[in-house]
Design a protein around this motif. Structure first.
Motif, PDB file in Angstrom:
ATOM      1  N   THR A 121       0.768  -1.175   0.081  1.00  0.00           N
ATOM      2  CA  THR A 121       0.242  -0.163  -0.029  1.00  0.00           C
ATOM      3  C   THR A 121       1.087   1.426  -0.072  1.00  0.00           C
ATOM      4  OG1 THR A 121      -0.121   0.071   2.524  1.00  0.00           O
ATOM      5  CG2 THR A 121      -1.935  -1.200   1.076  1.00  0.00           C
ATOM      6  N   SER A 122       2.001   1.058   0.463  1.00  0.00           N
ATOM      7  CA  SER A 122       2.946   2.159   0.598  1.00  0.00           C
ATOM      8  C   SER A 122       3.380   2.513  -0.958  1.00  0.00           C
ATOM      9  CB  SER A 122       4.081   2.010   1.383  1.00  0.00           C
ATOM     10  OG  SER A 122       4.973   1.010   0.932  1.00  0.00           O
ATOM     11  N   LEU A 123       3.396   1.406  -1.935  1.00  0.00           N
ATOM     12  CA  LEU A 123       3.642   1.652  -3.442  1.00  0.00           C
ATOM     13  C   LEU A 123       2.713   2.543  -4.292  1.00  0.00           C
ATOM     14  CD1 LEU A 123       5.699  -1.770  -3.648  1.00  0.00           C
ATOM     15  CD2 LEU A 123       6.981   0.503  -3.446  1.00  0.00           C
ATOM     16  N   ASN A 124       3.153   3.025  -5.310  1.00  0.00           N
ATOM     17  CA  ASN A 124       2.015   3.870  -6.244  1.00  0.00           C
ATOM     18  C   ASN A 124       1.578   2.300  -7.049  1.00  0.00           C
ATOM     19  OD1 ASN A 124       3.690   3.263  -8.347  1.00  0.00           O
ATOM     20  ND2 ASN A 124       4.654   5.125  -8.026  1.00  0.00           N
ATOM     21  N   GLY A 125       1.544   1.286  -6.840  1.00  0.00           N
ATOM     22  CA  GLY A 125       1.159   0.171  -7.973  1.00  0.00           C
ATOM     23  C   GLY A 125       2.379  -0.330  -8.755  1.00  0.00           C
ATOM     24  N   SER A 126       3.251   0.488  -9.209  1.00  0.00           N
ATOM     25  CA  SER A 126       4.229   0.042 -10.153  1.00  0.00           C
ATOM     26  C   SER A 126       5.615  -0.221  -9.521  1.00  0.00           C
ATOM     27  CB  SER A 126       4.011   0.683 -11.444  1.00  0.00           C
ATOM     28  OG  SER A 126       4.469   2.169 -11.192  1.00  0.00           O
ATOM     29  N   GLY A 127       5.645   0.910  -8.400  1.00  0.00           N
ATOM     30  CA  GLY A 127       6.746   0.896  -7.704  1.00  0.00           C
ATOM     31  C   GLY A 127       7.807   1.867  -8.232  1.00  0.00           C
ATOM     32  N   ARG A 128       7.185   2.698  -9.244  1.00  0.00           N
ATOM     33  CA  ARG A 128       7.892   3.954  -9.932  1.00  0.00           C
ATOM     34  C   ARG A 128       7.474   5.203  -9.687  1.00  0.00           C
ATOM     35  NH1 ARG A 128      11.141   1.953 -14.225  1.00  0.00           N
ATOM     36  NH2 ARG A 128      10.775  -0.248 -14.796  1.00  0.00           N
ATOM     37  N   CYS A 129       8.545   6.127  -9.843  1.00  0.00           N
ATOM     38  CA  CYS A 129       8.156   7.401  -9.372  1.00  0.00           C
ATOM     39  C   CYS A 129       7.236   8.061 -10.583  1.00  0.00           C
ATOM     40  CB  CYS A 129       9.382   8.492  -9.438  1.00  0.00           C
ATOM     41  SG  CYS A 129       9.200  10.156  -9.245  1.00  0.00           S
ATOM     42  N   LEU A 130       6.098   8.837 -10.005  1.00  0.00           N
ATOM     43  CA  LEU A 130       5.281   9.137 -11.036  1.00  0.00           C
ATOM     44  C   LEU A 130       5.884  10.121 -11.909  1.00  0.00           C
ATOM     45  CD1 LEU A 130       1.540   9.748  -9.391  1.00  0.00           C
ATOM     46  CD2 LEU A 130       2.284   8.158 -11.071  1.00  0.00           C
ATOM     47  N   TYR A 131       6.912  10.772 -11.406  1.00  0.00           N
ATOM     48  CA  TYR A 131       7.341  12.021 -12.425  1.00  0.00           C
ATOM     49  C   TYR A 131       8.363  11.518 -13.111  1.00  0.00           C
ATOM     50  CZ  TYR A 131       9.537  16.197 -13.747  1.00  0.00           C
ATOM     51  OH  TYR A 131      10.285  17.128 -14.435  1.00  0.00           O
ATOM     52  N   CYS A 132       9.573  10.844 -12.491  1.00  0.00           N
ATOM     53  CA  CYS A 132      10.820  10.418 -13.277  1.00  0.00           C
ATOM     54  C   CYS A 132      10.756   9.058 -13.788  1.00  0.00           C
ATOM     55  CB  CYS A 132      12.090  10.840 -12.363  1.00  0.00           C
ATOM     56  SG  CYS A 132      12.255   9.623 -11.164  1.00  0.00           S
TER      57      CYS A 132
ATOM     58  N   LEU B 182       6.194   9.652  -5.394  1.00  0.00           N
ATOM     59  CA  LEU B 182       7.466  10.155  -5.794  1.00  0.00           C
ATOM     60  C   LEU B 182       8.706   9.630  -5.166  1.00  0.00           C
ATOM     61  CD1 LEU B 182       6.646  14.118  -5.934  1.00  0.00           C
ATOM     62  CD2 LEU B 182       6.767  12.638  -7.768  1.00  0.00           C
ATOM     63  N   CYS B 183       9.774   9.525  -6.023  1.00  0.00           N
ATOM     64  CA  CYS B 183      11.223   9.067  -5.297  1.00  0.00           C
ATOM     65  C   CYS B 183      11.470   9.932  -4.394  1.00  0.00           C
ATOM     66  CB  CYS B 183      12.138   8.674  -6.532  1.00  0.00           C
ATOM     67  SG  CYS B 183      12.439   9.861  -7.279  1.00  0.00           S
ATOM     68  N   THR B 184      12.565   9.679  -3.566  1.00  0.00           N
ATOM     69  CA  THR B 184      12.951  10.773  -2.708  1.00  0.00           C
ATOM     70  C   THR B 184      13.475  11.864  -3.263  1.00  0.00           C
ATOM     71  OG1 THR B 184      13.356   8.933  -1.492  1.00  0.00           O
ATOM     72  CG2 THR B 184      14.528  11.003  -0.643  1.00  0.00           C
ATOM     73  N   ILE B 185      14.387  11.547  -4.455  1.00  0.00           N
ATOM     74  CA  ILE B 185      14.934  12.770  -4.899  1.00  0.00           C
ATOM     75  C   ILE B 185      13.942  13.790  -5.721  1.00  0.00           C
ATOM     76  CG2 ILE B 185      16.371  13.571  -7.194  1.00  0.00           C
ATOM     77  CD1 ILE B 185      17.718  10.835  -6.842  1.00  0.00           C
ATOM     78  N   CYS B 186      13.047  13.210  -6.089  1.00  0.00           N
ATOM     79  CA  CYS B 186      11.823  14.354  -7.055  1.00  0.00           C
ATOM     80  C   CYS B 186      11.073  14.850  -5.934  1.00  0.00           C
ATOM     81  CB  CYS B 186      10.879  13.411  -7.720  1.00  0.00           C
ATOM     82  SG  CYS B 186      11.661  12.871  -9.385  1.00  0.00           S
ATOM     83  N   GLU B 187      10.640  14.188  -4.773  1.00  0.00           N
ATOM     84  CA  GLU B 187      10.041  14.577  -3.371  1.00  0.00           C
ATOM     85  C   GLU B 187      10.732  15.763  -3.042  1.00  0.00           C
ATOM     86  OE1 GLU B 187       7.086  12.456  -0.599  1.00  0.00           O
ATOM     87  OE2 GLU B 187       9.215  12.132  -0.072  1.00  0.00           O
ATOM     88  N   SER B 188      12.177  15.666  -2.786  1.00  0.00           N
ATOM     89  CA  SER B 188      12.980  16.684  -2.227  1.00  0.00           C
ATOM     90  C   SER B 188      12.896  18.039  -2.859  1.00  0.00           C
ATOM     91  CB  SER B 188      14.369  16.190  -1.830  1.00  0.00           C
ATOM     92  OG  SER B 188      15.061  16.002  -2.940  1.00  0.00           O
TER      93      SER B 188
ATOM     94  N   ASN C 299      11.513   6.569 -12.539  1.00  0.00           N
ATOM     95  CA  ASN C 299      12.642   5.475 -11.787  1.00  0.00           C
ATOM     96  C   ASN C 299      11.923   4.655 -10.919  1.00  0.00           C
ATOM     97  OD1 ASN C 299      14.737   6.404 -13.645  1.00  0.00           O
ATOM     98  ND2 ASN C 299      15.109   8.095 -11.954  1.00  0.00           N
ATOM     99  N   VAL C 300      12.601   3.375 -10.800  1.00  0.00           N
ATOM    100  CA  VAL C 300      11.895   2.448  -9.413  1.00  0.00           C
ATOM    101  C   VAL C 300      12.716   2.896  -8.391  1.00  0.00           C
ATOM    102  CG1 VAL C 300      12.246  -0.030  -8.722  1.00  0.00           C
ATOM    103  CG2 VAL C 300      12.007   0.557 -11.290  1.00  0.00           C
ATOM    104  N   PHE C 301      11.745   2.969  -7.322  1.00  0.00           N
ATOM    105  CA  PHE C 301      12.299   3.205  -6.001  1.00  0.00           C
ATOM    106  C   PHE C 301      11.734   2.339  -4.698  1.00  0.00           C
ATOM    107  CE2 PHE C 301       8.501   5.405  -4.089  1.00  0.00           C
ATOM    108  CZ  PHE C 301       7.815   5.706  -5.133  1.00  0.00           C
ATOM    109  N   SER C 302      12.516   2.329  -3.863  1.00  0.00           N
ATOM    110  CA  SER C 302      12.036   1.625  -2.655  1.00  0.00           C
ATOM    111  C   SER C 302      11.478   2.674  -1.476  1.00  0.00           C
ATOM    112  CB  SER C 302      12.988   0.671  -2.082  1.00  0.00           C
ATOM    113  OG  SER C 302      13.669  -0.284  -3.125  1.00  0.00           O
ATOM    114  N   PRO C 303      10.364   2.702  -1.283  1.00  0.00           N
ATOM    115  CA  PRO C 303       9.607   3.360  -0.058  1.00  0.00           C
ATOM    116  C   PRO C 303      10.351   3.033   1.305  1.00  0.00           C
ATOM    117  CG  PRO C 303       8.043   2.165  -0.699  1.00  0.00           C
ATOM    118  CD  PRO C 303       9.198   1.706  -1.689  1.00  0.00           C
TER     119      PRO C 303
END
Length: 290
Positions: free
Chosen positions: A3-14, A36-42, A16-20
């Motif tokens: 449930t903490s993943l967006n369904g695909s495990g990829r950042c909606l913007y870039c 969003l991945c950590t980089i985009c969210e920042s 890229n695969v990320f691990s929450p």
């Protein structure tokens, strides 16, 4: 934990695969979806403190003021000009830090809102506004991808947050969105404000009277001129409803001068509405380098 993943495990913007990050909330399935991945969210700048409790203008970041001051000092040293106090936008309340909550009697006003108070109708019927994020370079790129490149899924980043932002309003009788012209709607395939409002039971109550051109291409004076042109009108259904003492919420993507939202709000006030509030994803605070 899924449930903490967006369904695909990829950042909606870039994309890229990320691990929450794993937390006890995500472990038991009540954690907020991480889209969003950590980089985009920042790169997002949440508005946590404001200096105007009418339009929700965010506090200017110290590092931006410092950078601008240093740049100004270098220029003065080169030209021999005397140093003057730096103010990105004249604001007598720049040092007052307020939480981004809607309140009953806004009293700390920025320079722009003090100007709006001099307009005959705006002074009588103000529009209290709040935004989620500062309109920085990353937000500009994100909204461009969302609005002009057709990545409608990006609306999911903000829908729940927009709803949470309105909780301090209290009773809301009706939610609506800023409409597009038929031409713009055909070009994009969707109204970005309608997608952002999907967490609300919103209604289409406004329609365009004509094309005013792209607001993003306009300067401040031109945007304010549109305000006087009254580019919106109520839909036939909305004209037949009773609006006396109703509380209206308007949703849009960007707040720049406030002219667009105030133009729409005026229609409801003229029908007897008690209050009109607005929320947007981003709040412009001035020019930035591209």
């Amino acid at each position: 934990m899924d449930t903490s993943l967006n369904g695909s495990g990829r950042c909606l913007y870039c994309h890229n695969v990320f691990s929450p990050e794993i937390s006890w909330q995500s472990f038991i399935g009540i954690g907020k979806k991480k889209l969003l991945c950590t980089i985009c969210e920042s790169k997002l700048e949440p508005i946590n403190m404001i200096c105007c409790n009418m339009c929700g203008r965010p506090i200017k970041r110290k590092e931006e003021i410092s950078e601008a001051t240093n740049s100004k000092d270098k220029h003065n040293l080169t030209t021999g000009a005397k140093r003057r106090p730096l103010m990105a936008s004249p604001s007598p309340t720049a040092t007052i830090k307020l939480p981004p909550l809607f309140i009953k009697s806004p009293c700390h006003l920025c320079f722009d809102c003090q100007l709006w108070k001099t307009a005959p109708f705006s002074s009588k019927y103000p529009v209290q506004h709040r935004s989620l994020y500062t309109y920085n370079l990353f937000m500009q790129e994100l909204l461009t991808k969302f609005k002009y490149r057709g990545d409608a899924k990006l609306a999911d980043l903000f829908t729940d947050e927009l709803k949470a932002l309105t909780t301090s309003i209290g009773r809301i009788d009706c939610v609506t969105v800023i409409p597009l012209t038929e031409e713009r709607l055909w070009e994009r395939g969707f109204n970005q404000s309608a997608l952002l409002a999907q967490a609300f039971p919103w209604e289409q109550l406004l329609q365009r009277k004509g094309s005013a051109g792209k607001q993003s291409k306009r300067g401040r004076k031109s945007r304010l001129a549109v305000f006087h042109d009254r580019i919106f009108e109520l839909t036939k259904e909305a004209r037949e409803r009773v609006w006396k003492d109703k509380c209206i919420l308007i949703i849009d993507d960007i707040y720049t001068t406030g002219a667009t939202i105030r133009t729409a709000a005026e229609l409801f006030y003229r029908k007897g509405a008690a209050d009109v509030f607005s929320v947007t994803v981003a709040r412009a605070v001035g020019q930035f380098k591209k």
